[in-house]
Design an enzyme around this catalytic site. Structure first.
Site, mmCIF file in Angstrom:
data_model
loop_
_atom_site.group_PDB
_atom_site.id
_atom_site.type_symbol
_atom_site.label_atom_id
_atom_site.label_comp_id
_atom_site.label_asym_id
_atom_site.label_seq_id
_atom_site.Cartn_x
_atom_site.Cartn_y
_atom_site.Cartn_z
ATOM 1 N N CYS A 43 0.830 -1.214 0.000
ATOM 2 C CA CYS A 43 0.000 0.000 0.000
ATOM 3 C C CYS A 43 0.859 1.258 0.000
ATOM 4 O O CYS A 43 0.653 2.165 -0.806
ATOM 5 C CB CYS A 43 -0.915 -0.026 1.221
ATOM 6 S SG CYS A 43 -1.815 1.500 1.458
ATOM 7 N N LYS A 51 0.217 5.387 -6.088
ATOM 8 C CA LYS A 51 -0.766 5.405 -7.176
ATOM 9 C C LYS A 51 -1.686 6.614 -7.057
ATOM 10 O O LYS A 51 -1.920 7.336 -8.025
ATOM 11 C CB LYS A 51 -1.593 4.120 -7.126
ATOM 12 C CG LYS A 51 -2.756 4.129 -8.075
ATOM 13 C CD LYS A 51 -3.800 3.130 -7.698
ATOM 14 C CE LYS A 51 -4.711 3.599 -6.590
ATOM 15 N NZ LYS A 51 -5.689 2.592 -6.177
ATOM 16 N N TYR A 178 -8.881 -3.390 -11.690
ATOM 17 C CA TYR A 178 -8.827 -1.979 -11.290
ATOM 18 C C TYR A 178 -7.424 -1.407 -11.419
ATOM 19 O O TYR A 178 -7.267 -0.232 -11.791
ATOM 20 C CB TYR A 178 -9.430 -1.781 -9.892
ATOM 21 C CG TYR A 178 -8.523 -2.105 -8.717
ATOM 22 C CD1 TYR A 178 -7.759 -1.112 -8.114
ATOM 23 C CD2 TYR A 178 -8.448 -3.387 -8.189
ATOM 24 C CE1 TYR A 178 -6.945 -1.397 -7.028
ATOM 25 C CE2 TYR A 178 -7.642 -3.683 -7.105
ATOM 26 C CZ TYR A 178 -6.891 -2.697 -6.527
ATOM 27 O OH TYR A 178 -6.080 -2.981 -5.458
ATOM 28 N N GLU A 182 -6.756 1.769 -13.716
ATOM 29 C CA GLU A 182 -6.249 2.998 -13.085
ATOM 30 C C GLU A 182 -4.960 3.466 -13.760
ATOM 31 O O GLU A 182 -4.808 4.666 -14.058
ATOM 32 C CB GLU A 182 -5.995 2.745 -11.596
ATOM 33 C CG GLU A 182 -7.272 2.608 -10.790
ATOM 34 C CD GLU A 182 -7.043 2.252 -9.329
ATOM 35 O OE1 GLU A 182 -7.968 2.429 -8.531
ATOM 36 O OE2 GLU A 182 -5.940 1.780 -8.967
ATOM 37 N N ARG A 199 -8.638 -9.511 -22.246
ATOM 38 C CA ARG A 199 -9.138 -10.674 -22.991
ATOM 39 C C ARG A 199 -10.640 -10.909 -22.792
ATOM 40 O O ARG A 199 -11.278 -11.570 -23.594
ATOM 41 C CB ARG A 199 -8.338 -11.924 -22.650
ATOM 42 C CG ARG A 199 -8.473 -12.335 -21.234
ATOM 43 C CD ARG A 199 -7.684 -13.575 -20.940
ATOM 44 N NE ARG A 199 -7.828 -13.859 -19.519
ATOM 45 C CZ ARG A 199 -7.156 -14.765 -18.868
ATOM 46 N NH1 ARG A 199 -6.264 -15.491 -19.486
ATOM 47 N NH2 ARG A 199 -7.357 -14.968 -17.592
ATOM 48 N N ASP A 303 -3.627 -9.849 2.088
ATOM 49 C CA ASP A 303 -3.666 -10.388 0.722
ATOM 50 C C ASP A 303 -3.180 -11.830 0.629
ATOM 51 O O ASP A 303 -3.561 -12.550 -0.294
ATOM 52 C CB ASP A 303 -2.779 -9.526 -0.200
ATOM 53 C CG ASP A 303 -3.422 -8.200 -0.558
ATOM 54 O OD1 ASP A 303 -4.455 -7.851 0.060
ATOM 55 O OD2 ASP A 303 -2.895 -7.499 -1.445
ATOM 56 N N GLU A 440 -26.767 14.467 -4.672
ATOM 57 C CA GLU A 440 -28.173 14.653 -4.276
ATOM 58 C C GLU A 440 -29.084 13.738 -5.080
ATOM 59 O O GLU A 440 -30.173 13.379 -4.649
ATOM 60 C CB GLU A 440 -28.610 16.116 -4.420
ATOM 61 C CG GLU A 440 -28.711 16.628 -5.833
ATOM 62 C CD GLU A 440 -29.165 18.103 -5.879
ATOM 63 O OE1 GLU A 440 -30.237 18.407 -5.356
ATOM 64 O OE2 GLU A 440 -28.415 18.933 -6.441
#
Ligand code: FAD
Length: 452
Positions: A43, A51, A178, A182, A199, A303, A440
């Site tokens: 992280c 990132k 993701y 990203e 793929r 993980d 909203e």
């Protein structure tokens, strides 16, 4: 039997650091932790933090364009990658030092070396030393997985992006998850010509289909060449970069190729199989709800267990383990309704069930609105946002909330509290809107667009 430590943690990432700190500072345990690379783990060093800083950096060209549309005289020059990288490196050094001092001030002894498990209570350190512990916690995380194919050594992984000496003029990003999506957006924002090959039929598998489609078409509108149903057969070195030969028979040259095709748990050579711990198909460590393995003194979090591979989940698992084992407060980490964000441009924030998963479970109503938000409409941008709620017909509970919008990550964090509390569609409806905002829309969705 007397042990050297009450707890030995292998891995100084999100899960390991939290468990070690809580066990030592609040549980009164004697704790040691081994980290073979840099303190803070994925992280902090090669994941969420660098990132997100790159996401911020990549957003400025759009911001300057918008500023001009709003009447400012503004222009943007080229992006100075070495300057940014230098600053990023210094920030990561600062964070690493903060993690280290958090551990030492809690009384945790740190070993800056690789550790493996020798038996149920013994840890073998790379230096040759062996230490014993009443409990061992494996928190070794994961690493990028690049499949084996001709030329695969020419591809870089997400770890390598942060180390680039210079940005390539063009890049092929392979993968549809993701991390791939990203990086496609980040690099595009930084001025790199980006192609993304996946793929499968659509990127961001596992998220709500409509939201995935919304993100993908926004990425394409911005100029990212997404090609689904396409895979790479081989990579070849060329004078200017790398040529990718693909399943559709075509080939294309890129300055660089990034593979973001999944991650694998770091269990290779840890010594667990010898103790009778049978690893999963990808090498993950099977654990029960208490994060305990089949060897009672050995636990695993984060993980490496391949449950929900996100930082806050690893932290919760590490914390619950320390509370249970060292504070006498038995508690399991809660894996229900974990919200997450994909930091593409636009962002995707999501909590609960996708429309497709909810439909399998029970009869539902779907409420959604896609519209051009005020800020980008005024700037003349085509961007549209999506606000979507999936509602149980029987209980009226909001089963899922999916947002595609700038800052969707911030919005979904708050919506997740309501969803976690079991809010119904009527609870959303009786919440007065904050005006004028994009969010909203979530409390003013009147009629279902479909039932299923
Ligand atoms: C590019 C990228 C972006 C991400 N973005 C997000 C995001 O936006 N939000 C989010 O929530 N999550 C994100 N993640 C996922 C997140 O980083 C992980 O879920 C989280 O770091 C897992 O924590 P962990 O403690 O399980 O393992 P890690 O943080 O991976 O830590 C494991 C540590 O163990 C060490 N280690 C491994 N083997 C040994 C050994 N034998 N001896 C000693 N040390 C060892 C490793 O060096 C590492 O430091 C991202 C990941 C990547 C790769």
């Amino acid at each position: 039997m007397a042990f050297d430590y009450d707890l030995f943690v292998i891995g100084g990432g999100s899960g390991g650091v939290r468990a070690a700190r809580i066990a030592a500072s609040e549980g009164g345990a004697t704790v040691a932790l081994a980290e073979e690379s840099r303190m803070g783990g994925t992280c902090v060093i090669r994941g969420c933090v660098p990132k997100k800083l790159m996401v911020f950096a990549s957003g400025y060209p759009d911001a300057v364009e918008d500023a001009r549309a709003y009447g400012w005289e503004a222009s943007i020059g080229g992006f100075d990658w070495p300057a940014f990288r230098g600053k990023l490196d210094r920030e990561l050094d600062r964070l690493e030092a903060a993690y280290r001092s958090g551990l030492t001030s809690a009384g945790v002894e740190i070993f800056d070396e690789r550790a493996t498990v020798a038996d149920a209570h013994t840890v073998a350190l790379a230096s040759g030393r062996k230490v014993t512990a009443k409990h061992i916690l494996i928190a070794t995380g994961g690493r990028p997985f690049v499949p084996d194919f001709p030329g695969c050594e020419l591809a870089m992984s997400s770890d390598d992006v942060f180390q680039l000496e210079s940005l390539p003029s063009s890049i092929l990003v392979v993968g549809g998850g993701y991390i791939a999506s990203e990086f496609a957006c980040i690099l595009h924002g930084l001025g790199v010509e980006v192609c993304q090959f996946y793929r499968g039929a659509q990127i961001l598998r596992g998220f709500d289909d409509e939201a995935r489609g919304h993100v993908a078409s926004a990425m394409i509108d911005r100029g990212i060449h997404i090609k689904c149903g396409t895979d790479v057969i081989r990579l070849e070195k060329t004078e200017r970069g790398v040529r990718a030969v693909t399943t559709d028979g075509s080939d294309q040259e890129f300055g660089a190729v990034l593979y973001a095709t999944g991650r694998r748990p770091n269990t290779r050579g840890l010594g667990l199989e010898a103790l009778g711990i049978e690893l999963g198909r990808h090498g993950q460590i099977p654990v029960d709800g208490w994060s305990q393995t089949s060897v009672p003194s050995i636990y695993a979090v984060g993980d490496v267990t391949d449950r929900i591979n996100l930082t806050p989940v690893a932290i919760r698992e590490g914390h619950a383990f320390a509370d249970t084992v060292f504070k006498g407060e038995p508690r399991q980490a809660d894996h229900e309704l974990v919200a997450s964000a994909v930091f593409t441009q636009p962002e995707l924030g999501s909590v609960g069930l996708s429309e497709e998963a909810a439909r399998e479970q029970e009869p539902i109503e779907v409420y959604a609105a896609a519209f051009r938000p005020m800020q980008s409409l005024f700037a003349g941008r085509p961007d549209r946002v999506l606000m979507k709620l999936i509602v149980s017909q029987a209980s009226r509970k909001v089963l899922g909330c999916h947002i595609v919008a700038p800052n969707a990550g911030e919005m979904i964090q708050l919506a997740a509290i309501a969803v976690k509390m079991g809010a119904t569609k009527e609870d959303f409806d009786r919440t007065v809107a904050v005006h004028p905002t994009m969010a909203e829309e979530l409390v003013t969705l009147r009629k279902p667009i479909r039932t299923a």
